[in-house]
Design a protein around this motif. Structure first.
Motif, mmCIF file in Angstrom:
data_model
loop_
_atom_site.group_PDB
_atom_site.id
_atom_site.type_symbol
_atom_site.label_atom_id
_atom_site.label_comp_id
_atom_site.label_asym_id
_atom_site.label_seq_id
_atom_site.Cartn_x
_atom_site.Cartn_y
_atom_site.Cartn_z
ATOM 1 N N LYS A 9 0.840 -1.191 0.000
ATOM 2 C CA LYS A 9 0.000 0.000 0.000
ATOM 3 C C LYS A 9 0.876 1.243 0.000
ATOM 4 O O LYS A 9 1.722 1.418 0.878
ATOM 5 C CB LYS A 9 -0.917 0.014 1.225
ATOM 6 N N SER A 41 -2.464 -0.945 11.163
ATOM 7 C CA SER A 41 -3.833 -0.485 10.906
ATOM 8 C C SER A 41 -4.147 -0.486 9.420
ATOM 9 O O SER A 41 -5.247 -0.872 9.004
ATOM 10 C CB SER A 41 -4.048 0.919 11.488
ATOM 11 N N THR A 42 -3.181 -0.080 8.611
ATOM 12 C CA THR A 42 -3.380 -0.093 7.154
ATOM 13 C C THR A 42 -3.622 -1.513 6.666
ATOM 14 O O THR A 42 -4.499 -1.761 5.821
ATOM 15 C CB THR A 42 -2.159 0.510 6.442
ATOM 16 N N ARG A 45 -7.102 -2.627 7.575
ATOM 17 C CA ARG A 45 -8.088 -1.959 6.724
ATOM 18 C C ARG A 45 -8.131 -2.595 5.340
ATOM 19 O O ARG A 45 -9.203 -2.705 4.727
ATOM 20 C CB ARG A 45 -7.761 -0.467 6.620
ATOM 21 N N MET A 46 -6.993 -3.046 4.839
ATOM 22 C CA MET A 46 -6.985 -3.722 3.537
ATOM 23 C C MET A 46 -7.648 -5.096 3.636
ATOM 24 O O MET A 46 -8.325 -5.528 2.691
ATOM 25 C CB MET A 46 -5.548 -3.841 3.006
ATOM 26 N N LEU A 48 -10.135 -5.796 5.400
ATOM 27 C CA LEU A 48 -11.579 -5.551 5.456
ATOM 28 C C LEU A 48 -12.096 -4.765 4.262
ATOM 29 O O LEU A 48 -13.267 -4.371 4.237
ATOM 30 C CB LEU A 48 -11.925 -4.815 6.751
ATOM 31 N N VAL A 50 -11.540 -1.777 3.388
ATOM 32 C CA VAL A 50 -11.692 -0.332 3.595
ATOM 33 C C VAL A 50 -10.704 0.427 2.728
ATOM 34 O O VAL A 50 -11.021 1.472 2.149
ATOM 35 C CB VAL A 50 -11.499 0.026 5.085
ATOM 36 N N ASP A 51 -9.478 -0.075 2.638
ATOM 37 C CA ASP A 51 -8.452 0.470 1.747
ATOM 38 C C ASP A 51 -8.127 -0.577 0.693
ATOM 39 O O ASP A 51 -8.037 -1.774 1.006
ATOM 40 C CB ASP A 51 -7.183 0.833 2.512
ATOM 41 N N LEU A 79 -12.237 -2.105 14.786
ATOM 42 C CA LEU A 79 -11.080 -1.279 14.451
ATOM 43 C C LEU A 79 -11.080 0.035 15.211
ATOM 44 O O LEU A 79 -10.020 0.568 15.529
ATOM 45 C CB LEU A 79 -11.036 -0.991 12.940
ATOM 46 N N ASP A 80 -12.259 0.579 15.489
ATOM 47 C CA ASP A 80 -12.356 1.873 16.160
ATOM 48 C C ASP A 80 -13.588 1.863 17.058
ATOM 49 O O ASP A 80 -14.719 1.930 16.572
ATOM 50 C CB ASP A 80 -12.449 2.999 15.132
ATOM 51 N N ASP A 152 -8.567 -4.620 16.805
ATOM 52 C CA ASP A 152 -7.458 -3.663 16.885
ATOM 53 C C ASP A 152 -7.512 -2.993 18.258
ATOM 54 O O ASP A 152 -8.454 -2.254 18.553
ATOM 55 C CB ASP A 152 -7.576 -2.626 15.769
#
Length: 303
Positions: A9, A41-42, A45-46, A48, A50-51, A79-80, A152
């Motif tokens: 990424k 975190s990146t 997110r990938m 899931l 999201v990114d 995640l949050d 997370d």
């Protein structure tokens, strides 16, 4: 199972994740570790969707997240913990999530009970403490009874009872054959929770394997020695040419066995209060093996 293959990424000139490949197996709790800015975190997110990866791909039980028909039934994630509408009650928040994936309303009450929020289910999320929000986030992750779970920093804001509870929950879920992937900076807690580890630094894979092997890799087979006569013992060890360091009021001797140290101490007139194998820790192993991958170094404090 989670399978990441050559995951990369980029954000402009910044390479956040660099050709990262790993597998998270079912039936185990896998810890995801790395220094700040390592790309954890990146990566999550990938996983899931999201990114989107710049290169490579990641699959959950053999399919990309975007191809899952009812995602919450396959993968649950926290995640949050603050990503909740503050005006909605906990129950309404979970009912809304259930409706998006055709889940029965009765499941909402089941997960509220599982995380201990039944008594405050009608309270607005904006009035929740951080620990309560974490429990609500975990309830959302469990809502679809998924086979794969990503957390997370799940213990952030929890009291000791809550930390023990989430640890036991993750072990129980893994024992059912689910895939558990958890990121945390609390290394002593991760040492008790994670059976396997994926460790990254500056976006690259540093280690994948069992927690026990990771700790053993960084342990130098030292012998821990405690004595009320440390000056005499230091002098004797130095004269012998031994390698040792002081830690916590004891000496850690790395190139002599217990018998040789005991004989040396006897000749030096040094009484021994402890002579035992030094035990490694996850924190020590982490600091040793990720030292070169730390992106943000603090300077030594000065007066």
């Amino acid at each position: 199972m989670i399978e990441a293959a050559r995951l990369t990424k980029r954000y402009g000139d910044v390479l956040a994740v660099d050709d990262l490949s790993f597998t998270v197996s079912p039936g185990r709790v896998t810890g995801f570790l790395g220094p700040n800015g390592a790309g954890k975190s990146t990566t999550m997110r990938m996983i899931l969707g999201v990114d989107a990866p710049s290169e490579g791909h990641v699959e959950i039980d053999g399919r990309p997240y975007r191809e899952l028909d009812h995602p919450l039934r396959t993968v649950g994630a926290l995640l949050d913990a603050s990503a909740r509408h503050p005006g909605r009650t906990a129950r309404d928040h979970l009912r809304w999530l259930a409706a998006t994936n055709d889940l029965p309303v009765k499941r909402v009450d089941e997960v509220l009970a599982m995380v201990g929020l039944t008594s405050v289910a009608k309270k607005r999320a904006g009035q929740y403490s951080l620990g309560m929000l974490q429990r609500l986030g975990i309830a959302g992750a469990l809502l679809g009874d998924p086979r794969v779970l990503l957390f997370d920093e799940p213990v952030n804001g929890l009291d000791p009872e809550g930390i023990a509870w989430i640890r036991q929950l993750m072990h129980a879920l893994a024992a059912e054959g689910r895939t558990i992937f958890v990121s945390s900076h609390l290394l002593p807690e991760m040492a008790q929770t994670a059976q396997d580890l994926v460790v990254i630094g500056k976006g690259k894979l540093i280690y994948q394997g069992t927690t026990e092997e990771f700790i053993a890799r960084a342990t130098d087979n030292a012998v821990r020695v405690r004595s009320p006569h440390l000056p005499e013992l230091r002098e004797a060890l130095t004269a012998r040419g031994a390698n040792f360091r002081e830690e916590g009021g004891a000496l850690l001797v790395s190139d002599m066995d217990s018998d040789a140290i005991g004989e040396l101490a006897f000749r030096a007139g040094a009484t021994l209060h402890e002579l035992s194998p030094a035990r490694g820790s996850l924190e020590t192993a982490f600091l040793q093996l990720t030292g070169e991958a730390v992106e943000y170094h603090a300077t030594e404090a000065t007066r």
